[in-house]
Design an enzyme around this catalytic site. Structure first.
Site, PDB file in Angstrom:
ATOM      1  N   CYS A   1     -52.264 -54.059  27.422  1.00 38.16           N
ATOM      2  CA  CYS A   1     -53.612 -54.626  27.223  1.00 38.16           C
ATOM      3  C   CYS A   1     -54.542 -53.716  26.433  1.00 38.16           C
ATOM      4  CB  CYS A   1     -54.230 -54.981  28.578  1.00 38.16           C
ATOM      5  SG  CYS A   1     -53.343 -56.324  29.383  1.00 38.16           S
TER       6      CYS A   1
ATOM      7  N   ASN B   1     -55.828 -64.053  30.067  1.00 41.62           N
ATOM      8  CA  ASN B   1     -55.534 -62.732  29.520  1.00 41.62           C
ATOM      9  C   ASN B   1     -54.427 -62.870  28.472  1.00 41.62           C
ATOM     10  OD1 ASN B   1     -54.715 -60.130  28.997  1.00 41.62           O
ATOM     11  ND2 ASN B   1     -54.558 -59.496  31.141  1.00 41.62           N
TER      12      ASN B   1
ATOM     13  N   HIS C   1     -61.701 -56.114  26.990  1.00 42.39           N
ATOM     14  CA  HIS C   1     -60.448 -56.828  27.232  1.00 42.39           C
ATOM     15  C   HIS C   1     -60.681 -57.838  28.361  1.00 42.39           C
ATOM     16  CE1 HIS C   1     -56.358 -57.733  28.179  1.00 42.39           C
ATOM     17  NE2 HIS C   1     -56.419 -57.139  29.353  1.00 42.39           N
TER      18      HIS C   1
HETATM   19  C1  LIG Z   1     -54.471 -60.570  40.412  1.00 39.95           C
HETATM   20  C2  LIG Z   1     -55.876 -60.632  41.018  1.00 39.95           C
HETATM   21  C3  LIG Z   1     -56.665 -61.749  40.388  1.00 39.95           C
HETATM   22  C4  LIG Z   1     -55.760 -60.894  42.518  1.00 39.95           C
HETATM   23  O1  LIG Z   1     -57.045 -60.927  43.083  1.00 39.95           O
HETATM   24  P1  LIG Z   1     -57.361 -60.107  44.420  1.00 39.95           P
HETATM   25  O2  LIG Z   1     -58.752 -60.442  44.772  1.00 39.95           O
HETATM   26  O3  LIG Z   1     -57.020 -58.678  44.146  1.00 39.95           O
HETATM   27  O4  LIG Z   1     -56.383 -60.769  45.431  1.00 39.95           O
HETATM   28  P2  LIG Z   1     -55.205 -60.089  46.276  1.00 39.95           P
HETATM   29  O5  LIG Z   1     -54.095 -59.642  45.370  1.00 39.95           O
HETATM   30  O6  LIG Z   1     -55.803 -59.095  47.203  1.00 39.95           O
HETATM   31  O7  LIG Z   1     -54.735 -61.337  47.099  1.00 39.95           O
HETATM   32  C5  LIG Z   1     -55.565 -61.976  48.047  1.00 39.95           C
HETATM   33  C6  LIG Z   1     -54.796 -63.129  48.642  1.00 39.95           C
HETATM   34  O8  LIG Z   1     -54.667 -64.162  47.642  1.00 39.95           O
HETATM   35  C7  LIG Z   1     -53.297 -64.509  47.507  1.00 39.95           C
HETATM   36  N1  LIG Z   1     -53.053 -64.932  46.129  1.00 39.95           N
HETATM   37  C8  LIG Z   1     -52.590 -64.191  45.088  1.00 39.95           C
HETATM   38  N2  LIG Z   1     -52.526 -64.964  44.000  1.00 39.95           N
HETATM   39  C9  LIG Z   1     -52.961 -66.183  44.357  1.00 39.95           C
HETATM   40  C10 LIG Z   1     -53.120 -67.407  43.669  1.00 39.95           C
HETATM   41  N3  LIG Z   1     -52.817 -67.524  42.359  1.00 39.95           N
HETATM   42  N4  LIG Z   1     -53.596 -68.467  44.336  1.00 39.95           N
HETATM   43  C11 LIG Z   1     -53.912 -68.391  45.642  1.00 39.95           C
HETATM   44  N5  LIG Z   1     -53.773 -67.260  46.361  1.00 39.95           N
HETATM   45  C12 LIG Z   1     -53.299 -66.173  45.718  1.00 39.95           C
HETATM   46  C13 LIG Z   1     -52.530 -63.275  47.892  1.00 39.95           C
HETATM   47  O9  LIG Z   1     -51.212 -63.613  48.299  1.00 39.95           O
HETATM   48  C14 LIG Z   1     -53.369 -62.764  49.046  1.00 39.95           C
HETATM   49  O10 LIG Z   1     -53.050 -63.496  50.200  1.00 39.95           O
HETATM   50  P3  LIG Z   1     -53.060 -62.791  51.639  1.00 39.95           P
HETATM   51  O11 LIG Z   1     -54.479 -62.322  51.840  1.00 39.95           O
HETATM   52  O12 LIG Z   1     -52.649 -63.901  52.534  1.00 39.95           O
HETATM   53  O13 LIG Z   1     -52.073 -61.673  51.541  1.00 39.95           O
HETATM   54  C15 LIG Z   1     -56.607 -59.292  40.816  1.00 39.95           C
HETATM   55  O14 LIG Z   1     -56.042 -58.316  41.637  1.00 39.95           O
HETATM   56  C16 LIG Z   1     -56.598 -58.818  39.407  1.00 39.95           C
HETATM   57  O15 LIG Z   1     -57.212 -59.395  38.535  1.00 39.95           O
HETATM   58  N6  LIG Z   1     -55.934 -57.663  39.144  1.00 39.95           N
HETATM   59  C17 LIG Z   1     -55.935 -57.043  37.870  1.00 39.95           C
HETATM   60  C18 LIG Z   1     -55.120 -57.858  36.933  1.00 39.95           C
HETATM   61  C19 LIG Z   1     -55.125 -57.296  35.567  1.00 39.95           C
HETATM   62  O16 LIG Z   1     -56.150 -56.954  35.071  1.00 39.95           O
HETATM   63  N7  LIG Z   1     -53.949 -57.243  34.946  1.00 39.95           N
HETATM   64  C20 LIG Z   1     -53.761 -56.929  33.596  1.00 39.95           C
HETATM   65  C21 LIG Z   1     -53.948 -55.504  33.300  1.00 39.95           C
HETATM   66  S1  LIG Z   1     -55.352 -55.312  32.351  1.00 39.95           S
END
Ligand SMILES: CC(C)(COP(=O)(O)OP(=O)(O)OC[C@H]1O[C@@H](n2cnc3c(N)ncnc32)[C@H](O)[C@@H]1OP(=O)(O)O)[C@@H](O)C(=O)NCCC(=O)NCCS
Length: 334
Positions: A115, A285, A255
């Protein structure tokens, strides 16, 4: 007359027509429109038809940039392609783009920094222009993320889309162009976001395919926390290095990984909404393509004019961190 810098003199972008909505994803995995919008800010992403290589998107974006500048591909001297989804492991995607464009005089190469690849590639291209080695350099960010996303994994498949953006760099001595860069790397973060198989460590086998190891694997929360901290730290660092503060920035082009990550950096720098580009809602993304796509959104919205101070910032797998300060040049936009 000020020193020679690499100015962005043209921009072109391309996103495929096909749209994948949150409603579509609700039918594919256990997720909801509400969860995706609230946690990421994404509503739609554009996806290629399966089998479309990254070089097709990159070539379309580059052709548009050349058309806007009114020059032919034969004038291009160097092509740098930033991508994490090359057409093949080798040859470089830049080779395919060179051939498709008909850029007969150009040499080139790919940059792999996930990224953060667009800021890295822009920095690299700018060095060749500033040094006087080249006068016309294409820097392209392009990714077909749908080729490496597991559409049974709800934690990643809602996040990514396909797209491409290309900028032309040319020398300028009017004070515009790339002013500075500050990049970082922390390889201890590789375990949190990667594609485990398909490289020399784990070549393709029946087992690697059965275990779905040729897809993006991410520990989202860990990446999220790192990105929130690094976006703001790195942005403040490059501003401080240049004797600037958030108040001096006309446009923050981050980004687009998660709306909450962008807004955390925005608030720490004290930037109003008018100074921040957000288009993650429409594209998701797109990895190396997010920054040029965001520049295009800013131009569409008439929020970018000659002389503006633009701060580009990205955090990605690796971990990699990229920031670039640009004094914007007037460019043709239609
Ligand atoms: C991926 C992302 C959106 C997840 O959001 P989050 O608030 O961190 O959520 P978590 O990973 O803590 O998950 C919370 C809950 O939602 C659930 N969950 C994950 N994806 C889900 C989806 N698409 N739909 C519904 N629930 C989902 C998880 O299983 C978890 O459930 P649990 O509480 O029962 O275990 C976030 O972590 C993120 O944006 N990370 C960075 C990604 C990124 O920038 N990547 C590229 C590099 S630049």
């Amino acid at each position: 007359m000020s020193e020679r810098r690499a100015a962005i003199t043209a921009l072109g972008t391309y996103v495929p027509e096909r749209v994948l909505t949150n409603a579509d994803l609700e039918k594919m995995v256990d997720t909801s429109d509400e969860w995706i919008r609230h946690r990421t800010g994404i509503e739609t992403r554009h996806l290629v038809e399966p089998g479309t290589p990254t070089s097709d998107l990159a070539t379309r974006a580059a052709s548009e940039a050349l058309r806007r500048r009114g020059i032919s591909a034969a004038e291009i001297e160097l092509i740098i392609v930033a991508t994490v989804t090359p057409d093949m492991v080798f040859p470089a995607t830049a080779c395919f783009v060179q051939d498709k464009l008909g850029a007969k005089r150009a040499w080139g190469f790919d940059i792999s920094a996930a990224c953060s690849a667009f800021p890295y590639a822009l920095t690299m291209g700018a060095q060749f222009v500033q040094s006087g080695a080249h006068r016309k350099v294409l820097v392209i960010g392009a990714d077909v993320m749908s080729s490496i996303i597991d559409y049974t994994d709800r934690a990643t498949c809602v996040l990514f889309g396909d797209g491409a953006g290309a900028v032309l760099l040319e020398p300028a001595e009017d004070g515009t162009g790339v002013l500075d860069f500050a990049h970082e790397m922390d390889g201890s973060g590789a375990c949190y976001l990667h594609m485990p198989a398909g490289g020399s460590r784990q070549p393709a086998t029946h087992e690697s395919v059965e275990q779905r190891m040729h897809y993006v694997k991410q520990q989202g929360q860990h990446v999220f926390k790192y990105a929130v901290r690094k976006f703001a730290d790195a942005s403040e660092h490059i501003l401080h290095k240049n004797g600037l503060t958030g108040r001096d920035v006309d446009l923050f082009v981050a980004h687009q990984a998660n709306i909450r990550i962008i807004e955390a950096a925005q608030h720490r720098m004290g930037l109003p909404d008018a100074k921040v580009v957000k288009n993650i809602r429409d594209y998701g993304n797109t990895t190396a393509a997010t920054i040029p796509l965001a520049l295009a959104t800013a131009l569409d919205q008439k929020r970018l004019k000659a002389g503006d101070l633009v701060l580009l910032a990205a955090v990605g797998a690796g971990f990699t961190v990229g920031t670039v300060l640009v004094r914007w040049s007037g460019i043709a936009w239609d």
